[in-house]
Design an enzyme around this catalytic site. Sequence first.
Site, PDB file in Angstrom:
ATOM      1  N   ARG A 131       0.809  -1.233   0.000  1.00  0.00           N
ATOM      2  CA  ARG A 131       0.000   0.000   0.000  1.00  0.00           C
ATOM      3  C   ARG A 131       0.834   1.270   0.000  1.00  0.00           C
ATOM      4  O   ARG A 131       0.380   2.330   0.408  1.00  0.00           O
ATOM      5  CB  ARG A 131      -0.980   0.028   1.177  1.00  0.00           C
ATOM      6  CG  ARG A 131      -1.935  -1.139   1.138  1.00  0.00           C
ATOM      7  CD  ARG A 131      -3.140  -0.953   2.010  1.00  0.00           C
ATOM      8  NE  ARG A 131      -3.954  -2.144   1.892  1.00  0.00           N
ATOM      9  CZ  ARG A 131      -3.723  -3.255   2.597  1.00  0.00           C
ATOM     10  NH1 ARG A 131      -2.735  -3.303   3.466  1.00  0.00           N
ATOM     11  NH2 ARG A 131      -4.506  -4.300   2.427  1.00  0.00           N
ATOM     12  N   LYS A 153       3.757  12.056 -10.605  1.00  0.00           N
ATOM     13  CA  LYS A 153       2.909  11.224 -11.480  1.00  0.00           C
ATOM     14  C   LYS A 153       3.631   9.920 -11.782  1.00  0.00           C
ATOM     15  O   LYS A 153       4.799   9.927 -12.175  1.00  0.00           O
ATOM     16  CB  LYS A 153       2.635  11.945 -12.803  1.00  0.00           C
ATOM     17  CG  LYS A 153       1.527  12.951 -12.739  1.00  0.00           C
ATOM     18  CD  LYS A 153       1.167  13.377 -14.160  1.00  0.00           C
ATOM     19  CE  LYS A 153       0.113  14.450 -14.160  1.00  0.00           C
ATOM     20  NZ  LYS A 153      -0.177  14.916 -15.531  1.00  0.00           N
ATOM     21  N   GLU A 195      11.855  19.448 -23.970  1.00  0.00           N
ATOM     22  CA  GLU A 195      11.153  19.814 -22.727  1.00  0.00           C
ATOM     23  C   GLU A 195      11.743  21.100 -22.135  1.00  0.00           C
ATOM     24  O   GLU A 195      11.040  21.894 -21.523  1.00  0.00           O
ATOM     25  CB  GLU A 195      11.218  18.681 -21.689  1.00  0.00           C
ATOM     26  CG  GLU A 195      10.730  17.315 -22.166  1.00  0.00           C
ATOM     27  CD  GLU A 195       9.219  17.225 -22.410  1.00  0.00           C
ATOM     28  OE1 GLU A 195       8.460  18.144 -22.040  1.00  0.00           O
ATOM     29  OE2 GLU A 195       8.808  16.205 -23.020  1.00  0.00           O
ATOM     30  N   GLU A 240      -3.272  18.312 -10.540  1.00  0.00           N
ATOM     31  CA  GLU A 240      -3.813  18.736 -11.832  1.00  0.00           C
ATOM     32  C   GLU A 240      -5.286  19.124 -11.741  1.00  0.00           C
ATOM     33  O   GLU A 240      -6.123  18.624 -12.493  1.00  0.00           O
ATOM     34  CB  GLU A 240      -3.599  17.626 -12.873  1.00  0.00           C
ATOM     35  CG  GLU A 240      -3.603  18.164 -14.286  1.00  0.00           C
ATOM     36  CD  GLU A 240      -2.890  17.271 -15.296  1.00  0.00           C
ATOM     37  OE1 GLU A 240      -2.380  16.218 -14.922  1.00  0.00           O
ATOM     38  OE2 GLU A 240      -2.876  17.680 -16.457  1.00  0.00           O
ATOM     39  N   ASN A 249       1.602  21.073 -20.654  1.00  0.00           N
ATOM     40  CA  ASN A 249       1.225  20.372 -21.885  1.00  0.00           C
ATOM     41  C   ASN A 249       1.467  21.210 -23.132  1.00  0.00           C
ATOM     42  O   ASN A 249       1.051  20.827 -24.225  1.00  0.00           O
ATOM     43  CB  ASN A 249      -0.254  19.971 -21.844  1.00  0.00           C
ATOM     44  CG  ASN A 249      -0.481  18.800 -20.919  1.00  0.00           C
ATOM     45  OD1 ASN A 249       0.393  17.958 -20.750  1.00  0.00           O
ATOM     46  ND2 ASN A 249      -1.641  18.761 -20.295  1.00  0.00           N
ATOM     47  N   HIS A 252       2.139  19.603 -26.349  1.00  0.00           N
ATOM     48  CA  HIS A 252       1.891  18.175 -26.151  1.00  0.00           C
ATOM     49  C   HIS A 252       0.595  17.658 -26.769  1.00  0.00           C
ATOM     50  O   HIS A 252       0.479  16.462 -27.011  1.00  0.00           O
ATOM     51  CB  HIS A 252       1.940  17.812 -24.663  1.00  0.00           C
ATOM     52  CG  HIS A 252       3.356  17.643 -24.157  1.00  0.00           C
ATOM     53  ND1 HIS A 252       4.286  18.648 -24.206  1.00  0.00           N
ATOM     54  CD2 HIS A 252       4.007  16.578 -23.620  1.00  0.00           C
ATOM     55  CE1 HIS A 252       5.438  18.212 -23.716  1.00  0.00           C
ATOM     56  NE2 HIS A 252       5.296  16.953 -23.354  1.00  0.00           N
ATOM     57  N   HIS A 256       1.466  14.543 -28.786  1.00  0.00           N
ATOM     58  CA  HIS A 256       0.951  13.202 -28.494  1.00  0.00           C
ATOM     59  C   HIS A 256       0.212  12.627 -29.704  1.00  0.00           C
ATOM     60  O   HIS A 256       0.306  11.429 -29.990  1.00  0.00           O
ATOM     61  CB  HIS A 256      -0.003  13.239 -27.289  1.00  0.00           C
ATOM     62  CG  HIS A 256       0.727  13.351 -25.978  1.00  0.00           C
ATOM     63  ND1 HIS A 256       0.162  13.887 -24.845  1.00  0.00           N
ATOM     64  CD2 HIS A 256       1.983  12.975 -25.633  1.00  0.00           C
ATOM     65  CE1 HIS A 256       1.047  13.859 -23.861  1.00  0.00           C
ATOM     66  NE2 HIS A 256       2.157  13.312 -24.307  1.00  0.00           N
ATOM     67  N   HIS A 269       9.567  10.982 -28.333  1.00  0.00           N
ATOM     68  CA  HIS A 269       8.643  11.918 -27.702  1.00  0.00           C
ATOM     69  C   HIS A 269       9.042  13.385 -27.951  1.00  0.00           C
ATOM     70  O   HIS A 269       8.245  14.190 -28.414  1.00  0.00           O
ATOM     71  CB  HIS A 269       8.565  11.617 -26.198  1.00  0.00           C
ATOM     72  CG  HIS A 269       7.729  12.585 -25.431  1.00  0.00           C
ATOM     73  ND1 HIS A 269       6.350  12.615 -25.537  1.00  0.00           N
ATOM     74  CD2 HIS A 269       8.076  13.577 -24.571  1.00  0.00           C
ATOM     75  CE1 HIS A 269       5.894  13.584 -24.756  1.00  0.00           C
ATOM     76  NE2 HIS A 269       6.916  14.179 -24.161  1.00  0.00           N
TER      77      HIS A 269
HETATM   78  N1  LIG Z   1       5.564  10.925 -14.787  1.00  0.00           N
HETATM   79  C1  LIG Z   1       5.682  12.010 -15.511  1.00  0.00           C
HETATM   80  O1  LIG Z   1       5.351  13.113 -15.066  1.00  0.00           O
HETATM   81  C2  LIG Z   1       6.253  11.916 -16.889  1.00  0.00           C
HETATM   82  C3  LIG Z   1       6.625  13.074 -17.585  1.00  0.00           C
HETATM   83  C4  LIG Z   1       7.223  12.933 -18.828  1.00  0.00           C
HETATM   84  C5  LIG Z   1       7.419  11.681 -19.365  1.00  0.00           C
HETATM   85  N2  LIG Z   1       7.029  10.579 -18.672  1.00  0.00           N
HETATM   86  C6  LIG Z   1       7.254   9.233 -19.220  1.00  0.00           C
HETATM   87  O2  LIG Z   1       8.646   9.050 -19.357  1.00  0.00           O
HETATM   88  C7  LIG Z   1       8.886   8.106 -20.393  1.00  0.00           C
HETATM   89  C8  LIG Z   1       9.962   8.630 -21.292  1.00  0.00           C
HETATM   90  O3  LIG Z   1      11.124   8.845 -20.546  1.00  0.00           O
HETATM   91  P1  LIG Z   1      12.560   8.787 -21.199  1.00  0.00           P
HETATM   92  O4  LIG Z   1      12.574   9.628 -22.399  1.00  0.00           O
HETATM   93  O5  LIG Z   1      13.539   9.050 -20.132  1.00  0.00           O
HETATM   94  O6  LIG Z   1      12.620   7.292 -21.749  1.00  0.00           O
HETATM   95  P2  LIG Z   1      13.334   5.956 -21.271  1.00  0.00           P
HETATM   96  O7  LIG Z   1      13.251   5.771 -19.820  1.00  0.00           O
HETATM   97  O8  LIG Z   1      12.797   4.891 -22.136  1.00  0.00           O
HETATM   98  O9  LIG Z   1      14.859   6.224 -21.643  1.00  0.00           O
HETATM   99  C9  LIG Z   1      15.223   6.335 -23.015  1.00  0.00           C
HETATM  100  C10 LIG Z   1      16.335   5.344 -23.382  1.00  0.00           C
HETATM  101  O10 LIG Z   1      17.569   5.815 -22.872  1.00  0.00           O
HETATM  102  C11 LIG Z   1      18.222   4.801 -22.095  1.00  0.00           C
HETATM  103  N3  LIG Z   1      18.948   5.517 -21.067  1.00  0.00           N
HETATM  104  C12 LIG Z   1      18.446   6.109 -19.954  1.00  0.00           C
HETATM  105  N4  LIG Z   1      19.396   6.770 -19.312  1.00  0.00           N
HETATM  106  C13 LIG Z   1      20.554   6.588 -20.009  1.00  0.00           C
HETATM  107  C14 LIG Z   1      21.875   7.058 -19.848  1.00  0.00           C
HETATM  108  N5  LIG Z   1      22.191   7.886 -18.862  1.00  0.00           N
HETATM  109  N6  LIG Z   1      22.801   6.663 -20.748  1.00  0.00           N
HETATM  110  C15 LIG Z   1      22.458   5.871 -21.794  1.00  0.00           C
HETATM  111  N7  LIG Z   1      21.220   5.429 -22.017  1.00  0.00           N
HETATM  112  C16 LIG Z   1      20.273   5.784 -21.129  1.00  0.00           C
HETATM  113  C17 LIG Z   1      17.108   3.926 -21.607  1.00  0.00           C
HETATM  114  O11 LIG Z   1      17.581   2.636 -21.320  1.00  0.00           O
HETATM  115  C18 LIG Z   1      16.146   3.954 -22.779  1.00  0.00           C
HETATM  116  O12 LIG Z   1      16.537   2.999 -23.725  1.00  0.00           O
HETATM  117  C19 LIG Z   1       7.566   7.892 -21.094  1.00  0.00           C
HETATM  118  O13 LIG Z   1       7.037   6.651 -20.723  1.00  0.00           O
HETATM  119  C20 LIG Z   1       6.680   9.023 -20.567  1.00  0.00           C
HETATM  120  O14 LIG Z   1       5.318   8.671 -20.522  1.00  0.00           O
HETATM  121  C21 LIG Z   1       6.457  10.672 -17.447  1.00  0.00           C
HETATM  122 ZN   LIG Z   2       6.851  15.693 -22.690  1.00  0.00          ZN
END
Ligand SMILES: NC(=O)c1ccc[n+]([C@@H]2O[C@H](COP(=O)([O-])OP(=O)(O)OC[C@H]3O[C@@H](n4cnc5c(N)ncnc54)[C@H](O)[C@@H]3O)[C@@H](O)[C@H]2O)c1
Ligand SMILES: [Zn+2]
Length: 367
Positions: A131, A153, A195, A240, A249, A252, A256, A269
Site C-alpha cells: 500500500r 505522477k 522539454e 492537476e 502540456n 503536447h 501526443h 517523444h
Molecule cells: N511521470 C511524468 O510526469 C512523466 C513526464 C514525462 C514523461 N514521462 C514518461 O517518461 C517516459 C519517457 O522517458 P525517457 O525519455 O527518459 O525514456 P526511457 O526511460 O525509455 O529512456 C530512453 C532510453 O535511454 C536509455 N537511457 C536512460 N538513461 C541513459 C543514460 N544515462 N545513458 C544511456 N542510455 C540511457 C534507456 O535505457 C532507454 O533505452 C515515457 O514513458 C513518458 O510517458 C512521465
Molecule cells: Zn513531454
Amino acid sequence: MTPTQNQTIIEVKTSPTPGSSYQVLVEDGLLTKAGSLIRQHPALQGSCVILSDDRVAPLYAQSLTNSLQNAGYAPKLITVPAGEKSKSMAILEEVCGQMVTAGLDRSSFLIALGGGVIGDLGGFAAAIYFRGIPLVQIPTTIVAQVDSSVGGKTGLNLPQGKNLVGSFHQPALVLADPLTLRSLPPREFTEGLAEMVKHAAIRDPAMLEQIPPAWTPNLAPIIARNIAIKAAIVTADEKETTGERALLNFGHTIGHAIENAAGYGKFLHGEAISLGLIVALQLSRQLAGLSAEDACAVQQTLQRLGLPLDLRPAPPPEALLASMRTDKKFSAGQIRFVLLRRLGDAFLSSSVTEPTLLEVLEQLRAD
Ligand SMILES: NC(=O)c1ccc[n+]([C@@H]2O[C@H](COP(=O)([O-])OP(=O)(O)OC[C@H]3O[C@@H](n4cnc5c(N)ncnc54)[C@H](O)[C@@H]3O)[C@@H](O)[C@H]2O)c1
Ligand SMILES: [Zn+2]
C-alpha cells in the site's frame, strides 16, 4: 539537507500534510554520494531495491550499489528490459514479485535508476507495494531529470493507450546527476531538450539561448533551472486540478497526436513535441496575439538544437485530429490547448476549433 558547494537543492512542497515536501538535489557526481544522502533521510532507513533497465544498469548500477553499501544498505538490483514496453502490468507484477522475494516489507524503499520509463514503473510499484513505500528517483535522461522525476505522477500503459493507469506518489528524494547524461545517445539527448524549450517558452524565455545542443560539462545549473520551473508549477497544482499544471502540456496536444498516429517509435517523444511546439506557436500567433518575433525565437532554438521543424513527415492533419479525439486532454469534444500570449505567458485556451487547427496544420505542411 543544506547544499554543499556546486549543489543545488530544490524544495517541492506537497499535500496533504501542510509543510511536507521533498528535495531535488542536482550536482555532478551525485550518484557516487547517493548512499550517504539517502542515509540522511528519516524515511529511508529500511531495506531497499534498485529498479533499473538493461541499458542503464550496466552503466550505473554498480556505482550506486557501492555507494549504498558504503552507507550500510544491501540493495538488490531488479532489471527490466529498456524501453516503453516495460511500462506494463505484466512487468509491474514481475517487479513486485521480485520485491517480495527480496524480502522487502512496508519499511523498505525503492530506488528508480533510469529514464522516465523506470521512474513511472518504479514509482507505480512503490505506490502500491504494501500500500505504498517511499520512492527515491535517480533520473538518468534529460526528460527524467527535468520532467518526469518531479511531480509525483507515476503510471503504466495499457494495450488501449499510454499512461492509462497510475497514481500520484511523490518521491521522498530526487537525485539528479547531470554526469549520467553523458552516455545518452545523441538522438536521445537532443529529444530531451524539447522539454527545456517548452519550459523556456512558458516560463523563462531568457533560457532559450542557453540550452546547449550537446552534452557539456557543468549542465547542473540549466538542469536545476528547469527543475525549478517544473517544481513551481506542480507545487501550485499538485493533482492537476487548477489548470496550472496543464500549462506543462504546451506542445503536447499535437505532440501526443503525432506520436500516436505515427505509431510509437517513429518519432521520439521530444521530436514529436518539437513539431507540437511549432503548431502551438502558429495557433498562438493566430489566436493569442503572439508576435512573429517571439514565435521565431522558439523556432530558431529548436532548429539550433537539431530538433525537427518540418511537419510533412508527420501523419496528415486528419489522422492527427482523429488521434486527438481519443486523447485524455480532449475533454467532452473540446480541445484544451495551451497557447502563448508572449514568451513566458502561457494560458489554457478553449478557443482552438477543429477547423482552425486543420487550417494551421495544412498551412504548416504547405510552407
Ligand atoms: N511521470 C511524468 O510526469 C512523466 C513526464 C514525462 C514523461 N514521462 C514518461 O517518461 C517516459 C519517457 O522517458 P525517457 O525519455 O527518459 O525514456 P526511457 O526511460 O525509455 O529512456 C530512453 C532510453 O535511454 C536509455 N537511457 C536512460 N538513461 C541513459 C543514460 N544515462 N545513458 C544511456 N542510455 C540511457 C534507456 O535505457 C532507454 O533505452 C515515457 O514513458 C513518458 O510517458 C512521465
Ligand atoms: Zn513531454
